[in-house]
Design a protein around this motif. Structure first.
Motif, PDB file in Angstrom:
ATOM      1  N   THR B  36       1.178  -1.075   0.180  1.00 27.08           N
ATOM      2  CA  THR B  36      -0.573   0.431   0.607  1.00 27.08           C
ATOM      3  C   THR B  36       0.775   1.097  -0.069  1.00 27.08           C
ATOM      4  OG1 THR B  36      -0.046   0.405   2.150  1.00 27.08           O
ATOM      5  CG2 THR B  36      -2.200  -1.125   1.330  1.00 27.08           C
ATOM      6  N   THR B  37       0.406   2.200  -0.601  1.00 29.10           N
ATOM      7  CA  THR B  37       0.738   3.453  -0.596  1.00 29.10           C
ATOM      8  C   THR B  37       0.728   4.694   0.878  1.00 29.10           C
ATOM      9  OG1 THR B  37      -0.763   3.810  -2.570  1.00 29.10           O
ATOM     10  CG2 THR B  37       1.610   3.863  -2.880  1.00 29.10           C
ATOM     11  N   CYS B  38       2.063   5.412   1.360  1.00 36.68           N
ATOM     12  CA  CYS B  38       1.096   6.182   2.219  1.00 36.68           C
ATOM     13  C   CYS B  38       0.486   7.284   1.817  1.00 36.68           C
ATOM     14  CB  CYS B  38       3.090   6.354   3.028  1.00 36.68           C
ATOM     15  SG  CYS B  38       3.772   5.113   3.959  1.00 36.68           S
ATOM     16  N   PRO B  39      -0.019   8.044   2.275  1.00 33.64           N
ATOM     17  CA  PRO B  39      -0.852   9.373   1.894  1.00 33.64           C
ATOM     18  C   PRO B  39       0.069  10.523   1.953  1.00 33.64           C
ATOM     19  CG  PRO B  39      -2.094   8.319   3.756  1.00 33.64           C
ATOM     20  CD  PRO B  39      -0.385   7.322   3.249  1.00 33.64           C
ATOM     21  N   ASN B  40       0.606  10.746   1.267  1.00 32.85           N
ATOM     22  CA  ASN B  40       1.549  12.368   1.199  1.00 32.85           C
ATOM     23  C   ASN B  40       1.910  12.650   2.560  1.00 32.85           C
ATOM     24  OD1 ASN B  40       2.766  12.154  -1.017  1.00 32.85           O
ATOM     25  ND2 ASN B  40       1.487  13.605  -1.288  1.00 32.85           N
ATOM     26  N   THR B  41       1.364  13.090   3.142  1.00 30.75           N
ATOM     27  CA  THR B  41       1.359  13.534   4.288  1.00 30.75           C
ATOM     28  C   THR B  41       1.333  13.349   5.752  1.00 30.75           C
ATOM     29  OG1 THR B  41      -1.309  14.353   5.110  1.00 30.75           O
ATOM     30  CG2 THR B  41       0.760  16.231   3.636  1.00 30.75           C
ATOM     31  N   VAL B  44       2.612   9.275  11.003  1.00 28.59           N
ATOM     32  CA  VAL B  44       2.080   8.626  12.533  1.00 28.59           C
ATOM     33  C   VAL B  44       3.339   7.927  12.806  1.00 28.59           C
ATOM     34  CG1 VAL B  44       0.584   6.682  12.976  1.00 28.59           C
ATOM     35  CG2 VAL B  44      -0.259   8.778  12.098  1.00 28.59           C
ATOM     36  N   CYS B  45       3.966   6.820  11.772  1.00 28.48           N
ATOM     37  CA  CYS B  45       4.717   5.801  12.285  1.00 28.48           C
ATOM     38  C   CYS B  45       6.088   6.665  13.206  1.00 28.48           C
ATOM     39  CB  CYS B  45       5.229   5.116  11.122  1.00 28.48           C
ATOM     40  SG  CYS B  45       6.414   5.527   9.367  1.00 28.48           S
ATOM     41  N   MET B  46       5.750   7.963  12.894  1.00 28.74           N
ATOM     42  CA  MET B  46       7.775   8.354  12.998  1.00 28.74           C
ATOM     43  C   MET B  46       7.253   9.178  14.778  1.00 28.74           C
ATOM     44  SD  MET B  46       9.226  10.639   9.401  1.00 28.74           S
ATOM     45  CE  MET B  46      10.386  11.684  10.679  1.00 28.74           C
ATOM     46  N   GLU B  47       5.496   9.693  14.272  1.00 27.63           N
ATOM     47  CA  GLU B  47       5.655  10.408  15.552  1.00 27.63           C
ATOM     48  C   GLU B  47       5.494   8.484  16.303  1.00 27.63           C
ATOM     49  OE1 GLU B  47       1.605  12.230  14.273  1.00 27.63           O
ATOM     50  OE2 GLU B  47       2.748  13.893  13.296  1.00 27.63           O
ATOM     51  N   ALA B  48       5.314   8.016  16.344  1.00 25.55           N
ATOM     52  CA  ALA B  48       4.822   6.516  17.083  1.00 25.55           C
ATOM     53  C   ALA B  48       6.157   6.420  17.778  1.00 25.55           C
ATOM     54  CB  ALA B  48       3.996   6.077  16.180  1.00 25.55           C
ATOM     55  N   CYS B  49       7.416   6.337  16.984  1.00 24.33           N
ATOM     56  CA  CYS B  49       8.695   5.790  17.382  1.00 24.33           C
ATOM     57  C   CYS B  49       9.376   5.965  18.250  1.00 24.33           C
ATOM     58  CB  CYS B  49       9.297   6.005  16.275  1.00 24.33           C
ATOM     59  SG  CYS B  49      10.974   5.230  15.794  1.00 24.33           S
ATOM     60  N   PRO B  50       9.543   5.652  19.223  1.00 25.02           N
ATOM     61  CA  PRO B  50      10.366   6.059  20.522  1.00 25.02           C
ATOM     62  C   PRO B  50      12.167   6.484  20.074  1.00 25.02           C
ATOM     63  CG  PRO B  50      10.521   4.012  20.410  1.00 25.02           C
ATOM     64  CD  PRO B  50       9.470   4.201  19.155  1.00 25.02           C
ATOM     65  N   VAL B  51      12.080   6.259  18.793  1.00 19.27           N
ATOM     66  CA  VAL B  51      13.986   6.559  18.813  1.00 19.27           C
ATOM     67  C   VAL B  51      14.064   7.803  17.600  1.00 19.27           C
ATOM     68  CG1 VAL B  51      15.998   5.843  18.595  1.00 19.27           C
ATOM     69  CG2 VAL B  51      14.729   4.146  19.315  1.00 19.27           C
ATOM     70  N   SER B  52      14.473   8.748  17.892  1.00 16.70           N
ATOM     71  CA  SER B  52      13.765  10.135  16.627  1.00 16.70           C
ATOM     72  C   SER B  52      15.216   9.389  15.358  1.00 16.70           C
ATOM     73  CB  SER B  52      14.266  10.618  17.627  1.00 16.70           C
ATOM     74  OG  SER B  52      15.719  11.495  17.763  1.00 16.70           O
ATOM     75  N   GLY B  53      14.675   9.107  14.470  1.00 21.40           N
ATOM     76  CA  GLY B  53      15.799   8.687  13.523  1.00 21.40           C
ATOM     77  C   GLY B  53      15.407   7.598  13.048  1.00 21.40           C
ATOM     78  N   ALA B  54      15.014   6.688  13.827  1.00 28.07           N
ATOM     79  CA  ALA B  54      14.541   4.690  13.992  1.00 28.07           C
ATOM     80  C   ALA B  54      13.282   4.228  12.338  1.00 28.07           C
ATOM     81  CB  ALA B  54      14.389   4.495  14.665  1.00 28.07           C
ATOM     82  N   GLY B  58       8.941   8.571   3.491  1.00 26.25           N
ATOM     83  CA  GLY B  58       8.946   9.348   2.018  1.00 26.25           C
ATOM     84  C   GLY B  58      10.493   9.452   0.898  1.00 26.25           C
ATOM     85  N   PRO B  59      10.846   7.883   1.042  1.00 28.64           N
ATOM     86  CA  PRO B  59       9.981   6.773   0.852  1.00 28.64           C
ATOM     87  C   PRO B  59      10.183   6.026   2.255  1.00 28.64           C
ATOM     88  CG  PRO B  59      12.203   6.610  -0.313  1.00 28.64           C
ATOM     89  CD  PRO B  59      12.123   8.315   0.350  1.00 28.64           C
ATOM     90  N   LEU B  60       9.274   5.898   2.756  1.00 25.18           N
ATOM     91  CA  LEU B  60       9.461   5.004   4.541  1.00 25.18           C
ATOM     92  C   LEU B  60      11.231   3.982   3.530  1.00 25.18           C
ATOM     93  CD1 LEU B  60       7.903   4.603   6.542  1.00 25.18           C
ATOM     94  CD2 LEU B  60       7.341   2.256   5.667  1.00 25.18           C
TER      95      LEU B  60
END
Lengths: 501, 247
Positions: B36-41, B44-54, B58-60
């Motif tokens: 499935t393609t991620c919506p542009n903006t 959510v996954c980045m915000e949920a992740c406890p380690v910044s940068g993990a 765009g692209p994932l």
């Protein structure tokens, strides 16, 4: 799970003399000190000193506080009540609030070695006790030890083979967890909390989740199913770590069947945790307001089969272990901590129960302690306080937990597997606090969360049982041979990073 | 005697016969991405992740050196794009090799010819926990137990750095352990190398922003193998080391 929460303004702030008087009066009445910790006052330079006391007979908690400025002093409690000793040292290290006439006024609970902390270079200059005499010698070991374990330094003051005193210097594992907790978003701290003491992930994460849920004023009834699954997670963790301890103890005395069999039985248990929660340590399983577990009848049926064959196998090795002369010979009478000493130094959890102290939050606080209110668990007590008692306690607690897990599965079946494993949480209250206590496999885990005026996290205090029990290990070595240290250490099995934070 | 026999019979043979093909059920290993393609903006996954940068969009892509496999991204994703497979072959011999994107099918550890030549059939390791939470430490111990039985490949942990060929670091390297770690490494005879296990050791992981770390050791000595996880899985470790040895 026992919990105390409310508005911060509901905690009475006392004058030092009244505070002292009340704390002493409560201790005399038979209450127990759970924690004595500092918390900065939001928006002010002063510090609160908080005393958390428990009445274990009635399952009640009470918190008292007193206001102090940094760099100030107060009359030490330790000279009268030894149970304060590590807390007073910790507060002194953190905020330079000095207990006057503390009988053991050393710094160095965890050596925050950062610039500006005033502790630079202190680490090397630890003032060890000195024992002097013609045939007296000292043995230092660590921080790095022979096995694959965490680092810490032990110094034995010996007369020949006999240890007069063991001094334990920790701090090597200090990662400044509490400051990192304050930087994150309060609802998303679980992954970090899971690594406070990596072998007690479930106990710490459960304590965090419940404290957070309480700040959000979640309804305890809605949480019933979630708490039930958390109970299963915690008891699996307890069984797994007790098995790790028994395996290590067996290896240390060259009782090879125990070493290999307890080790592989642990694999079965942690793999069960992985089936239920996705990780052998239960990481990613517990979250505020939810448990992430695909619980279905067929999965639990599978787990029941694993646990029933586990039970058959552990009974056989327990039988061999408990009847072995080799084991009894090495463990009986070695590393004794008497009941008086255990109470005096404030030992908790396994370290208290092995010497006859009836202290298990799952039993003492059963009335306010879901899921143990509906599915009670009996505290296992041993009397002799030696390595044998600590090994036997583990064996009995494994059996009890196994039985409990099965009754939790029965409970799920009664609910026809319709479990509510996620609830919506409201935003956390502002100017509120929550203290939660969990009986982890080592003992009492405490988390204290406090929110500021905007509802954001203002203070987070973590307390692992190890900080209190390390001194029990030191006590157990007195008068024993230095070669008994490995089994004494392993029988307590304390956390280094849980102490160093 | 009878009791010993009963235990022996109940014990049977416990070892995992094929460490390269075993299936750890329920394990969260190599991430996989649905088409499935991620919506542009959507972040959510980045915000949920406890380690910044993990995790980056765009692209994932995900950095397994930072990832703690907590499943928070997968649970938050509205598209159900991310999931974790049971694949434990997640080690790499380089930091770049730990970055996975949607095209990833598996990770490879390139054999190190020098290490293979000298230590290919017998490798002694010394573990140093430098701020490790006892998760990776327990799993390193488990790698040698009767189930995973790393000893069958001639790989084992030894008590002294003097006896060791490789140093296995777990934990984010706390400031208070930095000196002891260096001393342990200095105490090892040449030739020697370093393996970093767990997100903590590889990048600092959840602790990378802590001010109580001193990671200068890893700036001087580059590990030859990175084993991601929080905590690592014994199979991930064993397969990583076997890959390094070209076995």
């Amino acid at each position: 799970m026992s919990i105390l929460s409310g508005r911060i303004s509901q905690i009475t702030t006392l004058d030092m003399s009244v505070f002292q008087h009340q704390v002493e009066e409560m201790l005399t009445r038979g209450m127990r000190l759970v924690s004595f910790f500092a918390s900065p006052i939001y928006g002010f330079p002063e510090i609160f000193l908080n005393a958390l006391l428990a009445d274990d007979r009635y399952g009640k908690l009470q918190v008292l506080r007193v206001k102090k400025s940094r760099d100030s002093t107060y009359p030490s409690f330790t000279k009268k009540y030894s149970t304060f000793h590590c807390f007073e040292r910790e507060i002194c290290e953190q905020y330079k609030i000095t207990p006057e006439e503390h009988p053991w006024p050393k710094r160095g609970i965890r050596y925050p070695n950062r610039k500006g902390s005033g502790h630079l270079g202190q680490f090397e200059k630890y003032p060890f006790f000195k024992l002097e005499g013609k045939e007296v010698h000292e043995v230092g070991v660590g921080p790095i030890h022979a096995g694959v374990i965490e680092p810490g330094h032990f110094r034995f003051m010996c007369y020949g083979e006999m240890v007069h005193h063991l001094e334990i210097q920790l701090g090597y594992q200090h990662r400044h967890v509490e400051s990192l907790l304050l930087r994150g978003e309060m609802s998303k701290l679980a992954p970090l909390v899971e690594t406070i003491a990596g072998d007690s992930s479930i106990a710490h994460t459960w304590a965090y989740c419940r404290a957070y849920e309480n700040l959000c004023v979640a309804n305890i009834v809605d949480l019933a199913d979630i708490e039930l699954v958390r109970g299963v997670a915690l008891e699996l963790e307890r069984i797994a770590m007790h098995l790790a301890g028994l395996s290590g103890l067996s290896t240390d005395i060259a009782f090879l069947p125990g070493g290999s069999t307890y080790g592989r039985l642990r694999t079965a248990i942690i793999n069960t945790s992985m089936r239920l929660g996705g990780s052998r340590f239960g990481r990613g399983w517990l979250r505020p307001g939810e448990v992430r577990s695909p619980i279905t009848k067929s999965l639990i049926d599978e787990v029941r089969i694993i646990l029933s064959s586990f039970k058959q196998d552990i009974d056989k090795i327990n039988d061999l272990f408990l009847s072995s002369k080799l084991v009894a010979n090495r463990f009986c009478g070695v590393g004794v901590v008497t009941k008086e000493v255990a109470i005096d130094i404030g030992a908790v959890g396994m370290a208290a129960r092995m010497s006859g102290v009836v202290l298990d939050l799952r039993q003492n606080f059963a009335s306010s302690n879901a899921p143990y209110d509906k599915l009670p668990i009996v505290a296992m007590i041993e009397e002799s306080g030696d390595c044998w008692a600590r090994a036997c306690l583990r064996i009995r607690e494994i059996n009890e937990s196994l039985y409990w897990i099965n009754s939790a599965f029965d409970e799920m079946e009664r609910k026809d597997w319709k479990l509510q494993l996620k609830i919506e949480l409201k935003a956390p209250q502002s100017n509120a606090y929550a203290i939660s206590l969990i009986e982890g496999w080592r003992g009492e885990v405490m988390h204290y969360l406090e929110t500021g005026p905007s509802g954001k996290l203002a203070h987070y205090k973590v307390q692992d049982p190890s900080i209190r029990n390390w001194f029990a290990l030191a006590q157990s070595l007195r008068g024993n041979e230095i070669s008994d240290f490995p089994i004494c250490n392993k029988s307590f099995d304390l956390s280094y990073c849980g102490n160093d934070l | 005697m009878l009791k010993t026999l009963r235990v022996k019979i109940s014990q049977g043979k416990q070892f995992v016969p094929d460490v390269k093909g075993a299936l750890p059920r329920g394990f969260r290993g190599l991430p996989q991405f649905s088409p499935t393609t991620c919506p542009n903006t959507c972040n959510v996954c980045m915000e949920a992740c406890p380690v910044s940068g993990a995790i980056a969009t765009g692209p994932l892509r995900m950095d397994l050196g930072l990832c703690v496999f907590c499943n928070d991204c997968a649970a938050a994703c509205p598209q159900k794009k991310i999931s974790f497979s049971e694949n434990y072959k997640i080690s790499s011999d380089s930091l770049e090799g730990l970055i996975v994107d949607e095209k990833i099918t598996g990770l490879q550890v390139r054999a190190n010819d020098a290490i293979k030549k000298i230590f290919g059939r017998s490798l002694k390791l010394r573990s140093v926990s430098a701020g490790g939470c006892n998760g990776c430490e327990l799993e390193l111990n488990a790698a040698g137990n009767v189930n995973f039985d790393m000893g069958r490949f001639g790989i084992e942990f030894v008590a002294s750095p003097r006896h060791a060929d490789g140093l296995v670091i777990s934990g984010p390297i706390s400031e208070n352990m930095a000196e002891a770690l260096e001393l342990a490494y200095e105490g090892m005879p040449d030739p020697k190398f370093v393996i970093a296990v767990g997100a903590c050791a590889i990048t600092g992981g959840l602790y990378k922003d802590s001010d109580a770390l001193d990671r200068r050791f890893l700036e001087q000595i580059r590990p030859v193998l990175y084993v991601p996880g929080c905590a690592i899985h014994p199979l991930a470790f064993i397969n990583g080391v076997l890959g390094l040895l070209g076995r």
